[in-house]
Design a protein around this motif. Structure first.
Motif, PDB file in Angstrom:
ATOM      1  N   HIS A 198       7.358 -17.870  70.086  1.00 29.93           N
ATOM      2  CA  HIS A 198       6.296 -18.729  70.117  1.00 29.93           C
ATOM      3  C   HIS A 198       4.918 -17.479  69.611  1.00 29.93           C
ATOM      4  N   ILE A 199       4.779 -16.875  68.970  1.00 30.62           N
ATOM      5  CA  ILE A 199       3.712 -15.977  68.787  1.00 30.62           C
ATOM      6  C   ILE A 199       2.646 -16.513  68.691  1.00 30.62           C
ATOM      7  N   GLY A 200       2.105 -17.740  68.042  1.00 30.35           N
ATOM      8  CA  GLY A 200       1.130 -17.894  67.658  1.00 30.35           C
ATOM      9  C   GLY A 200       0.656 -18.729  69.053  1.00 30.35           C
ATOM     10  N   LYS A 201       1.646 -18.873  69.650  1.00 28.87           N
ATOM     11  CA  LYS A 201       0.517 -18.901  71.518  1.00 28.87           C
ATOM     12  C   LYS A 201      -0.491 -17.697  71.981  1.00 28.87           C
ATOM     13  N   LEU A 202       0.254 -16.674  71.571  1.00 29.05           N
ATOM     14  CA  LEU A 202      -0.640 -15.148  71.705  1.00 29.05           C
ATOM     15  C   LEU A 202      -2.422 -15.311  70.750  1.00 29.05           C
ATOM     16  N   ALA A 203      -2.632 -16.142  70.163  1.00 27.80           N
ATOM     17  CA  ALA A 203      -3.818 -16.199  69.498  1.00 27.80           C
ATOM     18  C   ALA A 203      -4.896 -17.039  70.246  1.00 27.80           C
ATOM     19  N   ASP A 204      -4.387 -17.797  70.808  1.00 31.07           N
ATOM     20  CA  ASP A 204      -5.734 -18.605  71.813  1.00 31.07           C
ATOM     21  C   ASP A 204      -5.077 -17.501  73.005  1.00 31.07           C
ATOM     22  N   ARG A 205      -4.156 -16.852  73.690  1.00 34.67           N
ATOM     23  CA  ARG A 205      -4.267 -16.351  74.863  1.00 34.67           C
ATOM     24  C   ARG A 205      -5.541 -15.262  75.097  1.00 34.67           C
ATOM     25  N   TYR A 206      -4.918 -13.984  73.495  1.00 38.73           N
ATOM     26  CA  TYR A 206      -5.951 -12.822  73.596  1.00 38.73           C
ATOM     27  C   TYR A 206      -6.977 -13.306  72.532  1.00 38.73           C
ATOM     28  N   HIS A 207      -7.705 -14.682  71.701  1.00 44.91           N
ATOM     29  CA  HIS A 207      -8.718 -14.500  70.831  1.00 44.91           C
ATOM     30  C   HIS A 207      -8.472 -14.086  69.851  1.00 44.91           C
ATOM     31  N   VAL A 208      -7.674 -13.810  69.574  1.00 45.01           N
ATOM     32  CA  VAL A 208      -7.617 -13.621  68.075  1.00 45.01           C
ATOM     33  C   VAL A 208      -6.799 -14.012  66.923  1.00 45.01           C
ATOM     34  N   ILE A 209      -7.405 -13.458  65.871  1.00 42.56           N
ATOM     35  CA  ILE A 209      -6.309 -13.994  64.418  1.00 42.56           C
ATOM     36  C   ILE A 209      -5.366 -13.222  63.953  1.00 42.56           C
ATOM     37  N   LEU A 210      -4.326 -14.314  64.216  1.00 46.12           N
ATOM     38  CA  LEU A 210      -2.266 -13.569  63.889  1.00 46.12           C
ATOM     39  C   LEU A 210      -2.049 -13.852  62.489  1.00 46.12           C
ATOM     40  N   VAL A 211      -2.067 -12.777  61.933  1.00 43.00           N
ATOM     41  CA  VAL A 211      -1.679 -12.564  60.591  1.00 43.00           C
ATOM     42  C   VAL A 211      -0.456 -12.238  59.930  1.00 43.00           C
ATOM     43  N   MET A 212       0.374 -13.032  59.117  1.00 43.80           N
ATOM     44  CA  MET A 212       1.752 -13.353  58.811  1.00 43.80           C
ATOM     45  C   MET A 212       1.694 -13.176  57.486  1.00 43.80           C
ATOM     46  N   PRO A 213       2.062 -11.875  56.781  1.00 47.67           N
ATOM     47  CA  PRO A 213       2.110 -11.767  55.291  1.00 47.67           C
ATOM     48  C   PRO A 213       3.562 -11.777  54.816  1.00 47.67           C
ATOM     49  N   ASP A 214       3.470 -12.257  53.934  1.00 46.46           N
ATOM     50  CA  ASP A 214       5.126 -11.882  53.014  1.00 46.46           C
ATOM     51  C   ASP A 214       5.188 -10.940  52.550  1.00 46.46           C
TER      52      ASP A 214
END
Length: 284
Positions: free
Chosen positions: A77-93
């Motif tokens: 549920h990593i997506g929730k952390l973007a809202d919780r900590y006001h950050v952009i998450l990037v998961m590259p290949d």
């Protein structure tokens, strides 16, 4: 009847999760490898709903061996952390067995340049990021934990914080695994390269470059001993870092829990860096 429907609507909204992050897939070209790769980007709800001039720090999260850019969102549920900590998450290949290095034996495998430079440049030019090292962090699991630490060490001007979850921090200990010699080269012929890539060999650079550092590994993980050795070396060198061992093994149950602590750590590092910059400007 309308009043009853309204009551139940309000009740359901109140009970619904407050997470409203936006997940999207983008295609990022690599000049170094003459091809393009997909990446998952998660934007906090504030990105769309708030001040359109506001910029955000970025956390890059790398997948492990055999994985791809969808692993983190599919298994946690990593997506929730973007809202919780006001950050952009990037998961590259990072390819199935790239180890996020620029291979000395395979010129088609230049994933350190791709993730550490090309992906960062793309994200900064296409999203409202705070484009400074003080607002960038990188972490990952297993192979990605190694890659995150290696990229941060090799590009200290790009990343102000780094982490590793169940990281394969010393590839020399797993040289026999399928695929790794294809990118590292023969352990005897390329011994100097293998030795220089081990994170412990560059441990003091985390302190010299003022990289905020967090490392954790499950107590039942086969990689825990190499993580302990790295931790002990960092202590010997007096390098500040956060280190944790928690119950668990090399599993998504462990990783999906551990990443919450890592992003919390990064959020604190971003705030601390921002305070130091404000204080520095005020003193000037």
């Amino acid at each position: 009847m309308n009043a009853i429907r309204t009551f139940w609507l309000v009740l359901m909204l109140a009970a619904s999760p407050a997470w409203a992050f936006q997940s999207r897939v983008v295609t990022i070209p690599s000049a170094a490898m003459h091809r393009s790769f997909d990446a998952t980007v998660v934007l906090p709800d504030q990105y769309a709903r708030g001040d359109k001039t506001k910029r955000f720090p970025v956390v890059y999260v790398l997948h492990g061996s055999g994985g791809d850019y969808t692993d983190w969102t599919a298994n946690s549920h990593i997506g929730k952390l973007a809202d919780r900590y006001h950050v952009i998450l990037v998961m590259p290949d990072g390819g199935h067995e790239s180890w996020y290095i620029d291979s000395p034996v395979d010129p088609r495998s230049r994933y350190e340049t791709y993730v550490g430079t090309e992906v960062v440049t793309y994200v900064d030019s296409h999203f409202r990021t705070i484009a400074t090292k003080q607002a960038r962090a990188i972490t990952g699991l297993s192979m990605g934990g190694f890659g995150a630490l290696r990229i941060a060490l090799d590009r200290p001007d790009a990343f102000g914080a780094a982490g590793s979850i169940s990281g394969a921090v010393d590839p020399r200990g797993i040289a026999a695994e399928r695929g790794i010699e294809r990118v590292f080269g023969d352990p005897l012929q390329y011994a100097d390269f293998w030795n220089s890539e081990a994170i412990v060999a560059s441990a003091e650079d985390f302190g010299r470059e003022h990289i905020a550092l967090t490392i954790d590994c499950g107590v039942d993980d086969s990689l825990v001993q190499s993580n302990r050795l790295l931790h002990e070396r960092l202590i010997e060198l007096g390098v500040p870092h956060d280190y944790a061992e928690r119950p668990g093994g090399h599993t998504w149950k462990y990783w999906s829990n551990a990443v919450k602590y890592q992003v919390l750590f990064f959020a604190g590092a971003f705030r601390q860096a921002a305070r130091e910059m404000r204080d520095g400007h005020a003193a000037a």
